[in-house]
Design a protein around this motif. Structure first.
Motif, PDB file in Angstrom:
ATOM      1  N   ASP A   1      -7.883   0.449  -7.648  1.00 15.63           N
ATOM      2  CA  ASP A   1      -6.763   1.139  -8.298  1.00 15.63           C
ATOM      3  C   ASP A   1      -5.918   0.193  -9.143  1.00 15.63           C
ATOM      4  OD1 ASP A   1      -5.416  -0.326  -6.376  1.00 15.63           O
ATOM      5  OD2 ASP A   1      -4.693   1.411  -5.242  1.00 15.63           O
ATOM      6  N   GLY A   2      -6.320  -1.076  -9.220  1.00 16.54           N
ATOM      7  CA  GLY A   2      -5.606  -2.041 -10.045  1.00 16.54           C
ATOM      8  C   GLY A   2      -4.521  -2.812  -9.321  1.00 16.54           C
ATOM      9  N   PHE A   3      -4.235  -2.442  -8.064  1.00 12.42           N
ATOM     10  CA  PHE A   3      -3.189  -3.127  -7.317  1.00 12.42           C
ATOM     11  C   PHE A   3      -3.747  -4.351  -6.601  1.00 12.42           C
ATOM     12  CE2 PHE A   3      -1.082   0.893  -7.922  1.00 12.42           C
ATOM     13  CZ  PHE A   3       0.257   0.548  -8.002  1.00 12.42           C
TER      14      PHE A   3
ATOM     15  N   GLY B   1     -12.423   0.042 -15.828  1.00 12.39           N
ATOM     16  CA  GLY B   1     -11.716   0.696 -14.740  1.00 12.39           C
ATOM     17  C   GLY B   1     -12.592   0.909 -13.518  1.00 12.39           C
ATOM     18  N   ASN B   2     -11.945   1.202 -12.417  1.00  9.52           N
ATOM     19  CA  ASN B   2     -12.604   1.550 -11.158  1.00  9.52           C
ATOM     20  C   ASN B   2     -13.540   0.460 -10.638  1.00  9.52           C
ATOM     21  OD1 ASN B   2     -12.861   3.430  -9.038  1.00  9.52           O
ATOM     22  ND2 ASN B   2     -14.818   4.153  -9.829  1.00  9.52           N
ATOM     23  N   VAL B   3     -13.115  -0.788 -10.792  1.00 11.48           N
ATOM     24  CA  VAL B   3     -13.829  -1.904 -10.172  1.00 11.48           C
ATOM     25  C   VAL B   3     -12.826  -2.730  -9.377  1.00 11.48           C
ATOM     26  CG1 VAL B   3     -15.646  -2.079 -11.913  1.00 11.48           C
ATOM     27  CG2 VAL B   3     -13.546  -3.430 -12.191  1.00 11.48           C
TER      28      VAL B   3
ATOM     29  N   ASP C   1       0.856  -1.189   0.000  1.00  5.04           N
ATOM     30  CA  ASP C   1       0.000   0.000   0.000  1.00  5.04           C
ATOM     31  C   ASP C   1       0.890   1.236   0.000  1.00  5.04           C
ATOM     32  OD1 ASP C   1      -1.907   1.936   0.269  1.00  5.04           O
ATOM     33  OD2 ASP C   1      -3.029   0.911   1.843  1.00  5.04           O
ATOM     34  N   ARG C   2       1.313   1.661  -1.179  1.00  2.00           N
ATOM     35  CA  ARG C   2       2.318   2.715  -1.301  1.00  2.00           C
ATOM     36  C   ARG C   2       1.843   4.055  -0.745  1.00  2.00           C
ATOM     37  NH1 ARG C   2       7.066   0.414  -2.032  1.00  2.00           N
ATOM     38  NH2 ARG C   2       7.878   2.311  -2.986  1.00  2.00           N
TER      39      ARG C   2
END
Length: 298
Positions: free
Chosen positions: A183-185, A142-144, A50-51
């Motif tokens: 966020d894709g991470f 995106g955003n899922v 979690d950057r």
């Protein structure tokens, strides 16, 4: 504890999102003691996935705390520079993406547009109610978030340090848990499983509060066909709590070793504090005395 238990590797896995507190120290010394007892090597795995919440000051605090309290580790970085150059989880993103791709290709995921606030509102006690499970939302938009479509009745088996195997099912708060964030991470549960497999950890030591995570990770390992992880042994230790009965938290700044050092406390003072918080009449003067109080077999 069985005198014949032998393990290859365990790990301490702090997150650099705040200064380490006494609860972290308790987990570290128990892990080190179990490693010494069972022949396991200790890996230092710093969870910086979690950057947005990590900070180099807190990463440095991990090394400062371990060195100050003379808690040993055998593998992993020795300083911040080495950690960032070789051991940051950013270097293992391909492994996490590969695991996510496998779950996707196996049809085990569904996309979810729900925010955390929506889940809290819709589900009892923040339990995800399956809002998006049957909506067939594309995983490619995106955003899922990506959730694992879990079988709530699937039996899970947890090997414990005492030799017993506990049989249970996934707890409700872990139903359809997230494996990739909006966020894709990749999410924590997936990262932790992939890292433990990658580093060949076979003994996992963690607090009682992470029992639901243990079950989620065993479920995920089964979904990935990661049989080595399914044979891991788990030890869940008691937690330190505040006077109000709440577990200690880095985000709240509870009893940090950093602040205690600034007050000129010595390692013996810190171990005495921990033994007192655990309710022992005697004060531990070092890590060996502390873990002996918790379990004489250590």
């Amino acid at each position: 504890m069985d005198e014949q238990l032998i393990f290859k590797k365990t790990r301490i896995a702090p997150t650099p999102s705040g200064y380490l507190h006494l609860g972290n120290v308790l987990s570290f010394v128990i892990t080190a003691a179990l490693a010494a007892k069972t022949g396991a090597r200790v890996l230092l795995r710093i969870d910086d996935f979690d950057r947005e919440r990590t900070n180099k000051l807190y990463t440095q605090d991990i090394f400062d705390t371990l060195n100050f309290l003379e808690i040993p580790w055998d593998e992993g970085p020795r300083n911040v520079m080495e950690f960032e150059r070789e051991y940051s989880q950013a270097h293992r993103m391909d492994l996490y993406r590969k695991a996510l791709q496998q779950l996707k290709e196996d049809g085990q995921l569904f996309a979810c547009t729900c925010s955390r606030a929506q889940v809290v509102t819709a589900g009892a006690e923040s339990v995800y109610p399956g809002t998006c499970r049957d909506k067939n939302i594309s995983l490619g938009i995106g955003n899922v978030s990506w959730r694992l479509n879990t079988d709530h009745t699937k039996e899970l088996y947890v090997k414990t340090l005492g030799g017993a195997t506990k049989k249970t099912i996934l707890p409700a708060p872990m139903h359809d848990f997230i494996v990739r964030r909006k966020d894709g991470f990749p999410a924590y549960q997936l990262i932790s499983v992939v890292d433990d497999i990658h580093f060949r950890v076979d003994l996992v030591v963690r607090g009682d509060d992470l029992w639901p995570s243990t079950l989620a990770q065993l479920y995920l390992a089964s979904a990935l066909g990661a049989h080595s992880f399914l044979h891991n042994t788990f030890y869940h230790h008691p937690l330190l709590t505040t006077a109000a009965g709440q577990k200690l938290s880095k985000s709240e700044g509870d009893t940090s070793v950093h602040d205690l050092r600034r007050q000129h406390k010595k390692p013996a003072d810190i171990y005495a504090l921990i033994s007192g918080m655990l309710g022992f009449k005697d004060q531990a003067g070092n890590s060996r005395e502390l873990v002996a109080m918790i379990d004489p077999s250590f």
